[in-house]
Scaffold this active site. Sequence first.
Site, PDB file in Angstrom:
ATOM      1  CG  ASN A  10      -0.302   0.019   2.512  1.00 38.47           C
ATOM      2  OD1 ASN A  10       0.911  -0.169   2.605  1.00 38.47           O
ATOM      3  ND2 ASN A  10      -1.075   0.241   3.561  1.00 38.47           N
ATOM      4  CB  CYS A  11       4.443   1.930  -0.085  1.00 37.37           C
ATOM      5  SG  CYS A  11       5.657   3.230  -0.385  1.00 37.37           S
ATOM      6  CG  ASP A  12       0.741   6.723  -2.146  1.00 33.44           C
ATOM      7  OD1 ASP A  12      -0.097   5.799  -2.252  1.00 33.44           O
ATOM      8  OD2 ASP A  12       0.489   7.795  -1.567  1.00 33.44           O
TER       9      ASP A  12
END
Length: 115
Positions: A10-12
């Site tokens: 879920n890290c951009d």
Amino acid sequence: MTATMYGIKNCDTVAKARKWLEDQGQAYDFHDYKTAGIDRARLEGWVEELGWEVLLNRAGTTFRKLDEADKRDLDAAKAVDLMLAQPSMIKRPVLDLGHRRLVGFKPDLYAAAFG
């Protein structure tokens, strides 16, 4: 050899790097720290190659929430222990190309690595 990207789903920044690889048709495996963790030997190898200062994400929320005592007197051994305990403190992504690793995502560096 297929590249392996290490990060958190879920890290951009990881998402941007994954999209770049997919848009370029580059095959890669994804290793999610949250579900699969990271082993000490691999992390120590990265620290030896890149330096703990490059790998430890001191700007992230997880690091900033640490007690002041944990943030003091950092060295390679202490940084490895912190990153093993909380892998979200490892800068993301780490792209393992086999012969070298890239930390973070910069399209020009990825292009040069695959060019």
